[in-house]
Design a protein around this motif. Structure first.
Motif, PDB file in Angstrom:
ATOM      1  N   ASP A  21      44.094  37.649 120.365  1.00  0.00           N
ATOM      2  CA  ASP A  21      43.619  37.806 121.729  1.00  0.00           C
ATOM      3  C   ASP A  21      44.531  38.801 122.456  1.00  0.00           C
ATOM      4  N   ASN A  22      43.909  39.849 123.024  1.00  0.00           N
ATOM      5  CA  ASN A  22      44.696  40.888 123.694  1.00  0.00           C
ATOM      6  C   ASN A  22      45.450  40.367 124.904  1.00  0.00           C
ATOM      7  N   THR A  23      44.904  39.372 125.612  1.00  0.00           N
ATOM      8  CA  THR A  23      45.566  38.828 126.793  1.00  0.00           C
ATOM      9  C   THR A  23      46.907  38.202 126.407  1.00  0.00           C
ATOM     10  N   VAL A  24      46.899  37.444 125.334  1.00  0.00           N
ATOM     11  CA  VAL A  24      48.134  36.804 124.875  1.00  0.00           C
ATOM     12  C   VAL A  24      49.133  37.868 124.429  1.00  0.00           C
ATOM     13  N   LEU A  25      48.662  38.851 123.691  1.00  0.00           N
ATOM     14  CA  LEU A  25      49.547  39.904 123.196  1.00  0.00           C
ATOM     15  C   LEU A  25      50.091  40.762 124.344  1.00  0.00           C
ATOM     16  N   GLN A  26      49.271  40.996 125.365  1.00  0.00           N
ATOM     17  CA  GLN A  26      49.759  41.724 126.536  1.00  0.00           C
ATOM     18  C   GLN A  26      50.852  40.932 127.251  1.00  0.00           C
ATOM     19  N   VAL A  49      52.876  38.746 125.813  1.00  0.00           N
ATOM     20  CA  VAL A  49      54.051  38.817 124.941  1.00  0.00           C
ATOM     21  C   VAL A  49      54.747  40.164 125.098  1.00  0.00           C
ATOM     22  N   ALA A  50      53.968  41.242 125.148  1.00  0.00           N
ATOM     23  CA  ALA A  50      54.539  42.584 125.283  1.00  0.00           C
ATOM     24  C   ALA A  50      55.289  42.727 126.607  1.00  0.00           C
ATOM     25  N   ILE A  51      54.683  42.292 127.691  1.00  0.00           N
ATOM     26  CA  ILE A  51      55.325  42.401 129.011  1.00  0.00           C
ATOM     27  C   ILE A  51      56.549  41.485 129.090  1.00  0.00           C
ATOM     28  N   ALA A  52      56.423  40.259 128.579  1.00  0.00           N
ATOM     29  CA  ALA A  52      57.541  39.308 128.638  1.00  0.00           C
ATOM     30  C   ALA A  52      58.722  39.795 127.793  1.00  0.00           C
ATOM     31  N   THR A  53      58.462  40.244 126.574  1.00  0.00           N
ATOM     32  CA  THR A  53      59.567  40.689 125.720  1.00  0.00           C
ATOM     33  C   THR A  53      60.194  41.975 126.243  1.00  0.00           C
ATOM     34  N   THR A  54      59.389  42.852 126.835  1.00  0.00           N
ATOM     35  CA  THR A  54      59.943  44.075 127.417  1.00  0.00           C
ATOM     36  C   THR A  54      60.861  43.733 128.588  1.00  0.00           C
ATOM     37  N   THR A  55      60.422  42.821 129.442  1.00  0.00           N
ATOM     38  CA  THR A  55      61.230  42.394 130.587  1.00  0.00           C
ATOM     39  C   THR A  55      62.530  41.746 130.120  1.00  0.00           C
ATOM     40  N   LEU A  56      62.421  40.822 129.168  1.00  0.00           N
ATOM     41  CA  LEU A  56      63.620  40.159 128.645  1.00  0.00           C
ATOM     42  C   LEU A  56      64.551  41.147 127.950  1.00  0.00           C
ATOM     43  N   PHE A  57      63.980  42.087 127.195  1.00  0.00           N
ATOM     44  CA  PHE A  57      64.790  43.087 126.495  1.00  0.00           C
ATOM     45  C   PHE A  57      65.586  43.934 127.484  1.00  0.00           C
ATOM     46  N   ILE A  58      64.928  44.393 128.535  1.00  0.00           N
ATOM     47  CA  ILE A  58      65.608  45.224 129.540  1.00  0.00           C
ATOM     48  C   ILE A  58      66.692  44.419 130.253  1.00  0.00           C
ATOM     49  N   LEU A  59      66.386  43.170 130.633  1.00  0.00           N
ATOM     50  CA  LEU A  59      67.389  42.329 131.288  1.00  0.00           C
ATOM     51  C   LEU A  59      68.570  42.058 130.356  1.00  0.00           C
ATOM     52  N   LYS A  60      68.292  41.786 129.084  1.00  0.00           N
ATOM     53  CA  LYS A  60      69.353  41.519 128.104  1.00  0.00           C
ATOM     54  C   LYS A  60      70.190  42.771 127.865  1.00  0.00           C
ATOM     55  N   PHE A  91      56.593  45.805 118.381  1.00  0.00           N
ATOM     56  CA  PHE A  91      55.450  45.309 117.625  1.00  0.00           C
ATOM     57  C   PHE A  91      54.238  45.108 118.538  1.00  0.00           C
ATOM     58  N   SER A  92      54.464  44.429 119.662  1.00  0.00           N
ATOM     59  CA  SER A  92      53.364  44.118 120.583  1.00  0.00           C
ATOM     60  C   SER A  92      52.726  45.371 121.158  1.00  0.00           C
ATOM     61  N   TRP A  93      53.541  46.283 121.686  1.00  0.00           N
ATOM     62  CA  TRP A  93      52.995  47.493 122.296  1.00  0.00           C
ATOM     63  C   TRP A  93      52.316  48.384 121.250  1.00  0.00           C
ATOM     64  N   THR A  94      52.890  48.482 120.071  1.00  0.00           N
ATOM     65  CA  THR A  94      52.283  49.317 119.025  1.00  0.00           C
ATOM     66  C   THR A  94      50.940  48.737 118.595  1.00  0.00           C
ATOM     67  N   TYR A  95      50.898  47.429 118.373  1.00  0.00           N
ATOM     68  CA  TYR A  95      49.637  46.806 117.960  1.00  0.00           C
ATOM     69  C   TYR A  95      48.561  46.991 119.032  1.00  0.00           C
ATOM     70  N   LEU A  96      48.947  46.786 120.298  1.00  0.00           N
ATOM     71  CA  LEU A  96      47.976  46.978 121.379  1.00  0.00           C
ATOM     72  C   LEU A  96      47.446  48.412 121.414  1.00  0.00           C
TER      73      LEU A  96
END
Length: 176
Positions: free
Chosen positions: A2-7, A9-20, A61-66
């Motif tokens: 489902d693209n909604t779930v993957l979107q 995940v992509a936004i959440a991991t990007t946000t966490l990655f930048i904060l980390k 992974f998420s952004w590339t797959y999307l």
């Protein structure tokens, strides 16, 4: 998928990655897992798995797959996303390793010549089985360095030692 779930995940991991990433650069990064390491070319540990590198993998992974799944299909999209995520994880780990290596300069043979003295900070197992730490004065500053010994017995904490040699980034000491 489902693209909604993957979107999400992509936004959440990007946000966490930048904060980390920002937190690691400002406060220092301590999320590395010590038991998942591979030996690097310079003799140090190249750590490929950490919270940040897993976030980097999931983000890429998420952004590339999307971006590719609609044109290439699910199978090829997953394969390309996996390769891109793995490449991002390894590149991130390599860059962080290089960044941390700037903080702990290599000690050359000229700086710690044969006969230089040091004090054992953590015990050093005999026959170069396991390294310990020694404190030595390098260029006027006290440094803690990894050291090995070829002696048959373990050198205890607090003992004085002398530098025997410095081979391929490994410091060898003996009892004073």
């Amino acid at each position: 998928m489902d693209n909604t779930v993957l979107q999400f995940v992509a936004i959440a991991t990007t946000t966490l990655f930048i904060l980390k990433l920002l937190g690691g650069l400002i406060f220092g990064d301590t999320d590395y897992v010590d038991n998942i390491e591979t030996e690097g070319e310079s003799g140090g540990n190249f750590i490929s798995f950490s919270i940040s590198s897993v976030l980097a993998f999931m983000m890429m992974f998420s952004w590339t797959y999307l971006g590719v799944h609609e044109e290439m299909g699910v199978g090829k999209g997953l394969a390309i996303a996996f390769v891109a995520g793995t490449a991002m994880m390894m590149a991130y780990s390599f860059m962080i390793r290089k960044l941390f290596s700037l903080n702990s300069p290599e000690v050359s043979e000229a700086v710690l010549s044969k006969g230089s003295s040091a004090r054992v900070y953590t015990s050093i197992e005999g026959r170069a089985k396991k390294s310990g730490l020694v404190k030595a004065t390098v260029n006027g500053a006290e440094r803690t360095l990894d050291a090995f010994t070829n002696d048959t017995k373990t050198i205890a904490t607090g003992e004085s030692v002398l530098v025997e040699s410095h081979d391929n980034g490994r410091l060898f000491v003996t009892r004073a």
